[in-house]
Write a protein that holds these residues in place. Structure first.
Motif, PDB file in Angstrom:
ATOM      1  N   GLY A   2       0.774  -1.309  -0.034  1.00 26.87           N
ATOM      2  CA  GLY A   2       0.108   0.148  -0.148  1.00 26.87           C
ATOM      3  C   GLY A   2       0.715   1.347   0.076  1.00 26.87           C
ATOM      4  N   ARG A   3       1.888   1.231   0.883  1.00 24.11           N
ATOM      5  CA  ARG A   3       2.587   2.428   1.016  1.00 24.11           C
ATOM      6  C   ARG A   3       3.473   2.654  -0.297  1.00 24.11           C
ATOM      7  NH1 ARG A   3       4.200   2.982   7.448  1.00 24.11           N
ATOM      8  NH2 ARG A   3       2.277   3.637   7.793  1.00 24.11           N
ATOM      9  N   ASN A   4       3.949   1.555  -0.905  1.00 16.79           N
ATOM     10  CA  ASN A   4       4.757   1.608  -2.109  1.00 16.79           C
ATOM     11  C   ASN A   4       3.948   2.237  -3.384  1.00 16.79           C
ATOM     12  OD1 ASN A   4       7.557   0.517  -2.865  1.00 16.79           O
ATOM     13  ND2 ASN A   4       6.930  -0.989  -1.354  1.00 16.79           N
ATOM     14  N   ILE A   5       2.589   2.175  -3.308  1.00 17.29           N
ATOM     15  CA  ILE A   5       1.734   2.327  -4.326  1.00 17.29           C
ATOM     16  C   ILE A   5       1.602   4.008  -3.961  1.00 17.29           C
ATOM     17  CG2 ILE A   5      -0.441   2.616  -5.144  1.00 17.29           C
ATOM     18  CD1 ILE A   5      -0.568  -0.325  -4.682  1.00 17.29           C
ATOM     19  N   ALA A   6       1.493   4.251  -2.668  1.00 16.07           N
ATOM     20  CA  ALA A   6       1.308   5.791  -2.326  1.00 16.07           C
ATOM     21  C   ALA A   6       2.403   6.547  -2.299  1.00 16.07           C
ATOM     22  CB  ALA A   6       0.481   5.792  -1.109  1.00 16.07           C
ATOM     23  N   TRP A  59       2.187   5.374  -9.934  1.00 15.60           N
ATOM     24  CA  TRP A  59       2.395   6.384 -10.943  1.00 15.60           C
ATOM     25  C   TRP A  59       0.960   6.730 -11.536  1.00 15.60           C
ATOM     26  CZ3 TRP A  59       5.857   9.020  -9.137  1.00 15.60           C
ATOM     27  CH2 TRP A  59       7.047   8.363  -9.025  1.00 15.60           C
ATOM     28  N   LEU A  60       0.154   5.879 -11.813  1.00 14.93           N
ATOM     29  CA  LEU A  60      -1.256   6.391 -12.228  1.00 14.93           C
ATOM     30  C   LEU A  60      -1.930   7.057 -11.219  1.00 14.93           C
ATOM     31  CD1 LEU A  60      -1.964   3.718 -14.917  1.00 14.93           C
ATOM     32  CD2 LEU A  60      -1.197   6.059 -15.117  1.00 14.93           C
ATOM     33  N   SER A  61      -1.519   6.908  -9.962  1.00 13.68           N
ATOM     34  CA  SER A  61      -2.527   7.665  -8.943  1.00 13.68           C
ATOM     35  C   SER A  61      -1.860   8.844  -8.784  1.00 13.68           C
ATOM     36  CB  SER A  61      -2.205   6.641  -7.664  1.00 13.68           C
ATOM     37  OG  SER A  61      -0.937   6.710  -7.256  1.00 13.68           O
ATOM     38  N   ILE A  94      -1.773  -1.344 -20.479  1.00  8.57           N
ATOM     39  CA  ILE A  94      -1.335  -0.214 -20.927  1.00  8.57           C
ATOM     40  C   ILE A  94      -2.083   0.199 -22.106  1.00  8.57           C
ATOM     41  CG2 ILE A  94       0.704   0.349 -22.650  1.00  8.57           C
ATOM     42  CD1 ILE A  94       2.208  -1.900 -20.977  1.00  8.57           C
ATOM     43  N   CYS A  95      -3.024  -0.633 -22.829  1.00  7.04           N
ATOM     44  CA  CYS A  95      -3.819   0.103 -23.840  1.00  7.04           C
ATOM     45  C   CYS A  95      -4.850   0.852 -23.143  1.00  7.04           C
ATOM     46  CB  CYS A  95      -4.429  -1.219 -24.533  1.00  7.04           C
ATOM     47  SG  CYS A  95      -3.456  -2.008 -25.672  1.00  7.04           S
ATOM     48  N   ASP A  96      -5.457   0.430 -22.042  1.00  5.30           N
ATOM     49  CA  ASP A  96      -6.594   1.126 -21.320  1.00  5.30           C
ATOM     50  C   ASP A  96      -5.995   2.517 -20.687  1.00  5.30           C
ATOM     51  OD1 ASP A  96      -8.235  -0.878 -21.729  1.00  5.30           O
ATOM     52  OD2 ASP A  96      -7.969  -1.613 -19.392  1.00  5.30           O
ATOM     53  N   ILE A  97      -4.590   2.512 -20.483  1.00  6.07           N
ATOM     54  CA  ILE A  97      -3.941   3.785 -19.858  1.00  6.07           C
ATOM     55  C   ILE A  97      -4.028   4.744 -20.999  1.00  6.07           C
ATOM     56  CG2 ILE A  97      -1.954   4.791 -19.285  1.00  6.07           C
ATOM     57  CD1 ILE A  97      -1.298   2.250 -17.695  1.00  6.07           C
ATOM     58  N   ILE A 106      -3.474   9.564 -21.861  1.00  6.41           N
ATOM     59  CA  ILE A 106      -2.091   9.775 -21.378  1.00  6.41           C
ATOM     60  C   ILE A 106      -1.286   9.386 -22.422  1.00  6.41           C
ATOM     61  CG2 ILE A 106      -0.698   8.702 -19.780  1.00  6.41           C
ATOM     62  CD1 ILE A 106      -2.937   8.366 -17.606  1.00  6.41           C
ATOM     63  N   GLY A 107      -0.275  10.221 -22.613  1.00  2.79           N
ATOM     64  CA  GLY A 107       0.862   9.764 -23.544  1.00  2.79           C
ATOM     65  C   GLY A 107       1.463   8.679 -22.950  1.00  2.79           C
ATOM     66  N   VAL A 108       1.795   7.582 -23.851  1.00  5.11           N
ATOM     67  CA  VAL A 108       2.713   6.581 -23.263  1.00  5.11           C
ATOM     68  C   VAL A 108       4.163   6.305 -23.904  1.00  5.11           C
ATOM     69  CG1 VAL A 108       2.862   4.030 -22.522  1.00  5.11           C
ATOM     70  CG2 VAL A 108       0.656   5.249 -22.320  1.00  5.11           C
ATOM     71  N   ILE A 109       5.021   6.270 -23.416  1.00  2.66           N
ATOM     72  CA  ILE A 109       6.354   5.878 -23.986  1.00  2.66           C
ATOM     73  C   ILE A 109       6.771   4.438 -23.373  1.00  2.66           C
ATOM     74  CG2 ILE A 109       9.065   6.489 -24.061  1.00  2.66           C
ATOM     75  CD1 ILE A 109       8.337   9.272 -23.516  1.00  2.66           C
ATOM     76  N   LEU A 110       7.037   3.779 -24.545  1.00  8.19           N
ATOM     77  CA  LEU A 110       7.068   2.194 -23.919  1.00  8.19           C
ATOM     78  C   LEU A 110       8.605   1.885 -24.674  1.00  8.19           C
ATOM     79  CD1 LEU A 110       6.134  -0.645 -23.088  1.00  8.19           C
ATOM     80  CD2 LEU A 110       5.313  -0.901 -25.465  1.00  8.19           C
TER      81      LEU A 110
END
Lengths: 502, 331
Positions: free
Chosen positions: A351-355, A412-414, A441-444, A449-453
């Protein structure tokens, strides 16, 4: 009797990953065996088992028919196993001779080292190798190529040398230097040593190897005499993977919008130059070999490396990111390449890693964190990204690699970013989790959002990207519309031109 | 959500510490019947303020991957400075105390600069300060302890709330700081940054955390707490002594490590460290009361830290092994 190195069903685990999966192969003296495979295929793990850096969890490692178990590289070296790495493992302040006999320098009365004897023996080997250096030269005064030769001679100076492995040995050598390396390899081969040669460079392998063994996703795929296999077949074996269905079932329909990110002539100490744009909802793939400069581009954008030139524009405004913190504030976030070293905070809870990416937003003016909101971010991340964990309090290191990575993406998405950078997002993740990632990734991207892969897995870049940029030698060397590109085309652009020696 | 799991009010590590504390108490009580008395237990608490206050800074510091060997010297300097200033000036003792703490902060700043800018490992960087500030302490008083006569200041060291048998003010001060900094570590952005930096400095940097700033604050904090400890000691001893508290950082590091603060960083909590502090002080006081020579006390101290480190090591290793075994089962 010629030397033989044999791996029988060698399996190696790391927490959350199976790095080698029941690998069996044989390398015989008197031939050069090339190991090929994409990044992450298991070649480095294999070399590290060879030289005793790692120990296999299952299977047998035989040298000349005898099962071996090396607890550390020292034991392997003593048994006549030498691995020459890209990074030099020699003492720059010492002489060539001292380096060659380090750890077993002949000593006389009161431990005085018999220097004359050292240099005499060393010079003999240098002459045998036909090299223009003296045993008394300090290693730091030699060229990179000669420093590498010192390492080879160091291994060679042990009378019991049975095998010598080279890990991308030509990475920092010039054409003529490569030629003299190959001459030495031929000499070692003629003496019946086992030679293992790891390289990405096709031309080199054709020049020097007799046989090629191909690895993929930690498995041994097969081997073949080098002249009985074409480049196309080789590449196909390296990349061939049953992911076709996964990609064709992806729902890629979306609107591509305005330019969000505009990178103009960006430079850093590790990057020649890069210019490109990313549009809203677009997935821009970066293809190329390891050390082609892909990671260096995004590190320069996010301020992880210093920018030494060029400009970065976001939504029509010029931005200046001196630190990753600046980039995050501007809405440019990165899921880094090395999950373990750069992504997770291992013993912190899931949880904290996400936040942890949202600390600025979570803290009030006194710096006190809103614990309820923090827990919500963790929970949303877990639900949105289907992170499999019994509870969010668990240390993240106890999760599988795929779930750790999902947590980093959730982190990062949060933060509600504009640009999401994914550097090798599916490295070391099993196929099931991979397909989940692809949908994610497609949903994002659909959210605008611009995605660099960045990915070394060609099917991944091809299957996900809208546009692909190919890098080689720390710069962008080509751009292809993903719909028109093939794996062979990408790999050819990344490997073939220029990089070939001679 | 797993409802069946009953959450204990104390963690596993805290439980072990409480048992250890009970064991130490029982052993020393058996050896000296004055050990388990109200007066002595209060004395232990009073003595623990020095290690306690210092351990707050040390805990924050170790959690970021740092350390501080200069705390004892800084404490001695602050004590001597206060004694000197009380004699040489007519300033109020409270103001003098604040000035002493402010000057001591310089030690923290230089420690931080050496670590963050010159990339000197914390042990060595703070070894530099250890020598320098001990030197300042001796220079300030020319090697001779300075006695203190200021009534207000001496009262601060000895005052109790609730009559002569009440709780000493310094103990209350320590408790207040424990509460405040326990909250900071557990509930604030600063605290979370400390966990992140100690857990994985590079990941923390890429997650937008300014590691150098956080580390600097931790070094300065440690020096300031050490100074406060030195001032309290001076007030209790009626003098500023240049040779005071040679083991302060050692005991504080032991207390933090016993309290589960991993030497690799990234793990720790103030409530557990409080138990570690009490354990160290109960141990030290006990050795004194059963007349163990101070030479043997040094040996005992070393062994206590060694035991703590060994437990820490085995805890990490068992964890790593379990993790790998889990991976082998599921993959």
């Amino acid at each position: 009797m010629p030397n033989v190195i044999e791996f029988r069903n060698i399996t190696k685990y790391f927490p959350g990953v199976k790095a080698l999966d029941s690998v069996s192969f044989t390398a015989r003296g008197g031939e050069v065996l090339a190991l090929m495979g994409e990044n992450g295929a298991g070649k480095s793990t294999l070399l590290k088992i060879l030289n005793g850096d790692y120990q296999q969890d299952m299977g047998e490692y035989l040298v000349n028919g005898q099962p071996c178990h090396f607890n550390n590289p020292r034991e392997a070296v003593a048994a006549g196993i030498g691995v020459i790495y890209q990074e030099r493992q020699i003492m720059l302040e010492l002489t060539v001779g001292e380096n060659m006999f380090l750890g077993r320098l002949p000593s006389g009365l009161f431990g005085r080292i018999k220097m004359n004897e050292v240099h005499e023996k060393a010079q003999k080997i240098i002459d045998e190798f036909g090299l223009d250096m003296k045993s008394t030269d300090k290693v730091k005064d030699l060229s990179v190529a000669y420093q590498q030769m010192v390492e080879i001679m160091k291994a060679y100076s042990r009378e019991n040398l049975k095998m010598i492995a080279f890990d991308e040995p030509t990475a920092s050598l010039s054409g003529t230097e490569i030629e003299s390396l190959f001459r030495i390899i031929q000499k070692l081969k003629a003496e019946g040593k086992v030679i293992i040669y790891v390289s990405h460079r096709m031309a080199e392998i054709r020049d020097t190897a007799d046989r090629v063994a191909i690895f993929k996703d930690g498995c041994f795929v097969g081997d073949s005499p080098i002249h009985e296999i074409t480049d196309e077949e080789l590449i196909q074996k390296m990349v061939g993977r049953d992911l076709g269905d996964i990609f064709s079932s992806l729902d890629k329909k979306k609107e591509i919008g305005e330019v969000i990110l505009d990178v103009r002539n960006l430079k850093s100490p590790y990057l020649k130059e890069a210019s490109f744009v990313v549009r809203a909802g677009e997935i821009v793939g970066f293809s190329g070999l390891v050390s082609a400069g892909r990671t260096e581009v995004v590190r320069a954008i996010t301020g992880a490396d210093p920018q030494t030139g060029g400009e970065v524009w976001l939504d029509g405004k010029k931005i200046q990111c001196k630190t990753p913190h600046d980039a995050i504030r501007n809405g440019i976030v990165m899921v880094p390449e090395d999950r373990k070293l750069q992504g997770i905070i291992p013993r912190m809870s899931v949880g904290r890693n996400i936040a942890v990416g949202s600390l600025d937003a979570l803290a009030n003016r006194l710096g006190v964190i809103n614990s309820r909101r923090e827990a919500e971010i963790g929970l949303e991340g877990k639900q949105n990204f289907n992170i499999k964990t019994p509870d969010l309090e668990k240390p993240i290191v106890e999760l599988s690699g795929g779930n750790q990575q999902k947590a980093i993406v959730a982190r990062w998405l949060s933060t509600d970013p504009r640009i999401l950078i994914l550097d090798e997002p599916t490295k070391g993740i099993d196929i099931g989790a991979k397909s989940e990632f692809y949908n994610m990734i497609c949903d994002i991207a659909k959210r605008g959002i611009g995605v660099i892969l960045i990915s070394s897995e060609l099917p991944e870049v091809l299957g996900l990207s809208d546009r692909i940029l190919v890098m080689r030698g720390k710069q962008i060397v080509g751009e292809i519309d993903a719909a028109d590109a093939t794996e062979e085309e990408l790999l050819t652009m990344a490997m073939m031109e220029g990089a070939v020696y001679g | 959500m797993d409802k069946r799991k009953i959450k204990l009010p104390v963690s596993g590590n805290q439980f072990v510490l409480i048992i250890a504390l009970a064991l130490v108490t029982v052993i020393f009580s058996a050896l000296n019947k004055n050990y388990f008395t109200y007066t002595n237990l209060i004395n232990i608490l009073v003595s623990s303020t020095l290690i306690g206050l210092t351990s707050i800074g040390i805990t924050f510091l170790i959690m970021t991957g740092g350390n501080d060997l200069s705390a004892g010297s800084v404490a001695a300097f602050a004590g001597v400075f206060v004694a000197w200033a009380l004699k040489a000036t007519s300033m109020n003792w409270f103001l003098i105390g604040l000035i002493a703490i402010a000057i001591s902060a310089v030690a923290g700043v230089t420690n931080a600069l050496m670590v963050t800018k010159l990339n000197i490992v914390p042990f060595i960087a703070t070894l530099v300060s250890q020598s320098i500030w001990r030197g300042f302490a001796y220079l300030m008083c020319d090697g001779k302890p300075i006695s203190i006569a200021d009534k207000g200041f001496l009262a601060f060291g000895k005052a109790r709330i609730g009559g002569t048998e009440g709780i000493p003010v310094t103990v209350i001060l320590m408790i207040v700081f424990f509460v405040i900094f326990g909250f900071i570590l557990a509930k604030t952005k600063f605290g979370r940054s400390i966990f992140a930096i100690g857990g994985n400095a590079e990941a923390a940097r890429l997650a937008g955390i300014n590691a150098n700033r956080v580390k600097t604050i931790c070094y300065v904090m440690t020096s300031m707490f050490a100074a406060l400890a030195g001032i309290i000691l001076a007030a209790r001893m009626n003098s500023g002594q240049p040779s005071a508290s040679p083991n302060l950082h050692f005991d504080a590091i032991t207390a933090a490590n016993l309290g589960g603060v991993s030497m690799i960083g990234g793990i720790g909590s103030i409530p557990s460290v409080i138990l570690g502090v009490l354990l160290v002080q109960a141990f030290n006081s006990g050795l004194n009361m059963v007349n163990v020579s101070s030479y043997w006390q040094y040996v005992a101290r070393g062994l206590l830290l060694f035991a703590s480190l060994a437990i820490d090591f085995y805890r990490q290793r068992t964890r790593a092994k379990k993790l790998l075994a889990d991976s082998m089962k599921t993959l």
